[in-house]
Enzyme design. Structure first.
Site, short mmCIF file in Angstrom:
data_model
loop_
_atom_site.label_atom_id
_atom_site.label_comp_id
_atom_site.label_asym_id
_atom_site.label_seq_id
_atom_site.Cartn_x
_atom_site.Cartn_y
_atom_site.Cartn_z
N TYR A 127 0.84 -1.19 0.00
CA TYR A 127 0.00 0.00 0.00
C TYR A 127 0.88 1.25 0.00
O TYR A 127 1.72 1.42 0.90
CB TYR A 127 -0.94 0.03 1.22
N GLN A 259 8.12 15.77 10.61
CA GLN A 259 7.09 14.75 10.83
C GLN A 259 5.72 15.39 11.00
O GLN A 259 4.72 14.82 10.57
CB GLN A 259 7.44 13.87 12.03
N HIS A 262 3.42 15.77 7.94
CA HIS A 262 2.74 14.61 7.33
C HIS A 262 1.23 14.72 7.47
O HIS A 262 0.49 14.30 6.57
CB HIS A 262 3.22 13.30 7.96
N GLU A 326 8.13 6.00 16.79
CA GLU A 326 8.47 5.49 15.45
C GLU A 326 9.90 5.92 15.11
O GLU A 326 10.72 5.13 14.69
CB GLU A 326 7.48 6.07 14.43
N HIS A 327 10.16 7.23 15.29
CA HIS A 327 11.51 7.76 15.07
C HIS A 327 12.03 8.39 16.35
O HIS A 327 11.34 9.20 16.95
CB HIS A 327 11.52 8.88 14.02
N ASP A 360 13.90 8.73 5.93
CA ASP A 360 12.65 8.71 5.17
C ASP A 360 12.92 8.43 3.69
O ASP A 360 12.09 7.84 3.00
CB ASP A 360 11.95 10.08 5.26
N HIS A 419 1.82 -40.14 20.32
CA HIS A 419 3.11 -39.46 20.10
C HIS A 419 4.25 -40.41 20.45
O HIS A 419 5.24 -40.54 19.72
CB HIS A 419 3.23 -38.22 20.98
N1 NAD Z 1 4.42 4.66 10.00
C1 NAD Z 1 5.00 4.72 8.83
O1 NAD Z 1 5.88 3.91 8.53
C2 NAD Z 1 4.59 5.76 7.83
C3 NAD Z 1 5.30 5.92 6.63
C4 NAD Z 1 4.84 6.83 5.70
C5 NAD Z 1 3.68 7.57 5.96
N2 NAD Z 1 3.02 7.39 7.12
C6 NAD Z 1 1.75 8.05 7.42
O2 NAD Z 1 0.84 7.60 6.45
C7 NAD Z 1 -0.25 8.50 6.42
C8 NAD Z 1 -0.71 8.72 5.00
O3 NAD Z 1 -2.00 9.24 5.11
P1 NAD Z 1 -2.75 9.96 3.92
O4 NAD Z 1 -4.11 10.32 4.42
O5 NAD Z 1 -1.89 11.02 3.38
O6 NAD Z 1 -2.83 8.86 2.77
P2 NAD Z 1 -3.46 7.40 2.73
O7 NAD Z 1 -3.16 6.89 1.37
O8 NAD Z 1 -3.06 6.59 3.89
O9 NAD Z 1 -5.02 7.62 2.85
C9 NAD Z 1 -5.77 8.22 1.84
C10 NAD Z 1 -7.07 7.50 1.70
O10 NAD Z 1 -7.76 7.47 2.95
C11 NAD Z 1 -9.13 7.33 2.71
N3 NAD Z 1 -9.89 8.28 3.52
C12 NAD Z 1 -9.61 9.59 3.72
N4 NAD Z 1 -10.58 10.16 4.49
C13 NAD Z 1 -11.47 9.17 4.77
C14 NAD Z 1 -12.69 9.13 5.52
N5 NAD Z 1 -13.17 10.21 6.13
N6 NAD Z 1 -13.35 7.95 5.59
C15 NAD Z 1 -12.86 6.85 4.99
N7 NAD Z 1 -11.70 6.84 4.26
C16 NAD Z 1 -11.04 7.99 4.15
C17 NAD Z 1 -9.36 7.59 1.24
O11 NAD Z 1 -9.69 6.39 0.63
C18 NAD Z 1 -8.03 8.10 0.72
O12 NAD Z 1 -7.75 7.64 -0.58
C19 NAD Z 1 0.21 9.77 7.11
O13 NAD Z 1 -0.43 9.83 8.37
C20 NAD Z 1 1.70 9.53 7.30
O14 NAD Z 1 2.17 10.17 8.45
C21 NAD Z 1 3.45 6.50 8.05
N1 HSO Z 2 8.23 9.88 7.77
C1 HSO Z 2 7.44 8.86 7.11
C2 HSO Z 2 7.33 7.69 8.04
O1 HSO Z 2 6.65 8.02 9.18
C3 HSO Z 2 8.04 8.39 5.80
C4 HSO Z 2 8.13 9.43 4.73
C5 HSO Z 2 7.95 9.28 3.40
N2 HSO Z 2 8.17 10.44 2.80
C6 HSO Z 2 8.49 11.32 3.72
N3 HSO Z 2 8.47 10.69 4.91
ZN ZN Z 3 8.51 11.70 6.76
#
Ligand code: NAD
Ligand code: HSO
Ligand code: ZN
Length: 432
Positions: A127, A259, A262, A326-327, A360, A419
């Site tokens: 994903y 962070q 994000h 996480e970090h 990252d 056994h």
């Molecule tokens: N922990 C890690 O390793 C790591 C790494 C990279 C990014 N992240 C995190 O990933 C997250 C990415 O989130 P994002 O929102 O940008 O993208 P995402 O792709 O995770 O989510 C987007 C999708 O969420 C769904 N969505 C949004 N609002 C909704 C609602 N109200 N009801 C139901 N579904 C809904 C939609 O289908 C949309 O396409 C950020 O929080 C980022 O900090 C974490």
């Molecule tokens: N900080 C995120 C993990 O929590 C990963 C990421 C991707 N691009 C930028 N940052």
């Molecule tokens: Zn990041």
């Protein structure tokens, strides 16, 4: 600007409360995600198209892009951008390639030989987040270890852009990874699609990747509803910085904001032995926020963030280990002495010149990491996440004679006669 707490004035209960993040107290997210999952299970592709229209504002005719479309998009980015993605790919590859180690075969008793062999998980689903920001770096972080592990089928899902495609950077990463299709679905619906399979999206054995609270909840529900497993809960990004008087407040502010930008549900925590440093960081945060395009998001995340004043670096580590970030960034001249004390963290950044952003994107370590305290028990994604390790054993006649009576006694003490018989029947043949 950051709410500030005095560590030695917090009760254990207050600390427990402080370290909680991204809970779903009224089950709002869970209810939504449950509905999405059952709709995808029932209506397959039709449900994915409806959710793309509702959440990504695009009416899709086809739920994937094929090799030709990916090639054209990949060619649309500049050579400089391609080169940066190639360098990240290579560093991630170099670091992860060291993780496939062959283990020793061992004779636990004469003639009793045991060993483990590694087998790739055949079908994996990756994903790639694309809500508030599209993250091609995540495609490299998941695709590279999947390729090193030797996974046969790599299914990639990411939310579609408003033009019904993905951006050229995602496309270029697909090319680097030799993945020939991408499925245009995001959120909980993408997780459900990979778990159940639809007419367009293949079913996989394990789902990987970070995402927002909907994606993360969907992964945990899918794991309990199906036989499809997940890498770990990798939700909204978070960082904890430990800093003393040797730290540069502007560097700390930059790392916290990296962070925070994000998303509104990200969290940035500063733990410091120095009160003046905290106020200097607050000043730097205000200055740097002014020039950030994503200032509104980062500002919201900061409202959900805080600082803790501690009386020693030992107590800073104590708090950090409870929080299990996480970090973790350690901005202190004492960082070398502190490494052994880090017990719970996804990935750690040491010294004044190691910004979290390098992990990252391009240092080589993986950025898909456990959040919300799961770093207490989970590791980040690695080649190990994409393989199973199968144990083997083989007994010679000496081996059977050596181990036989032990197993007979143990089977008998558990009351499991069959056994015991499985050993005795062979032993008596050997003794004839
Ligand atoms: N922990 C890690 O390793 C790591 C790494 C990279 C990014 N992240 C995190 O990933 C997250 C990415 O989130 P994002 O929102 O940008 O993208 P995402 O792709 O995770 O989510 C987007 C999708 O969420 C769904 N969505 C949004 N609002 C909704 C609602 N109200 N009801 C139901 N579904 C809904 C939609 O289908 C949309 O396409 C950020 O929080 C980022 O900090 C974490
Ligand atoms: N900080 C995120 C993990 O929590 C990963 C990421 C991707 N691009 C930028 N940052
Ligand atoms: Zn990041």
């Amino acid at each position: 600007m950051l709410k500030t707490y005095q560590y030695d004035q917090l009760s254990l209960e207050e600390i427990d409360e402080l370290i909680l993040r991204n809970t779903d107290p009224n089950n709002q997210i869970q209810d939504t995600v449950e509905q999405i999952i059952s709709k995808v299970k029932e209506d397959g592709d039709d449900a994915l198209k409806q959710f793309a229209s509702r959440y990504d504002q695009i009416d899709l005719e086809q739920l994937y892009l094929d090799e030709g479309e990916i090639e054209a998009l990949a060619n649309s980015i500049s050579r400089e951008q391609q080169r940066a993605l190639e360098i990240a790919f290579q560093n991630i590859y170099k670091f992860h390639a060291t993780q496939l180690k062959k283990e020793r075969t061992i004779e636990t008793m004469p003639g009793v030989t045991c060993w483990r062999e590694v087998r790739p998980i055949e079908k994996v689903g990756l994903y790639i987040p694309g809500g508030s920001a599209v993250l091609p770096s995540t495609l490299l972080m998941l695709g590279v270890p999947a390729r090193i592990a030797g996974c046969k089928e790599i299914v990639v899902c990411s939310p579609p852009q408003k033009d019904g495609k993905v951006n050229g950077f995602i496309a270029y990463c697909l090319k680097l990874l030799q993945v020939k299709k991408i499925y245009l679905t995001g959120g909980a619906q993408a997780v459900a699609a990979m778990a159940f399979g639809t007419a367009s999206v293949p079913r996989v054995d394990k789902i990987f990747g970070p995402g927002n609270q909907y994606v993360t909840k969907a992964k945990s529900l899918i794991q309990s509803l199906t036989q499809v497993s997940i890498d770990m809960p990798a939700g909204p990004s978070e960082v904890l910085v430990i800093a003393d008087e040797t730290a540069n407040p502007a560097y700390i502010a930059a790392d916290l904001l990296a962070q925070a930008e994000h998303g509104a549900d990200s969290q940035a925590v500063l733990v410091s032995t120095n009160e003046t440093l905290i106020s200097n960081v607050n000043e730097a945060l205000a200055n740097q926020l002014r020039s950030l395009p994503r200032a509104a998001l980062a500002q919201k995340a900061l409202e959900n963030s805080y600082a803790v004043i501690v009386d020693s670096l030992e107590n800073a580590l104590l708090f950090s280990n409870k929080y299990a970030p996480e970090h973790l960034i350690i901005q202190s001249d004492q960082w070398k002495k502190m490494v052994n004390g880090v017990l719970n963290a996804g990935s750690v950044f040491l010294g004044h010149l190691t910004p979290e952003s390098v992990g990252d994107y391009a240092s080589g370590t993986n950025h898909t990491l456990p959040t919300s305290g799961y770093a207490r028990s989970y590791s980040g994604v690695s080649v190990d996440s994409f393989v199973k390790k199968i144990t083997f054993q083989q007994l010679s006649s000496t081996g059977l004679q050596q181990i036989g009576s032990t197993v007979e006694i143990l089977a008998e003490l558990e009351g499991l006669q069959a056994h015991k018989n499985a050993v005795s029947i062979r032993l008596s043949d050997l003794n004839d």
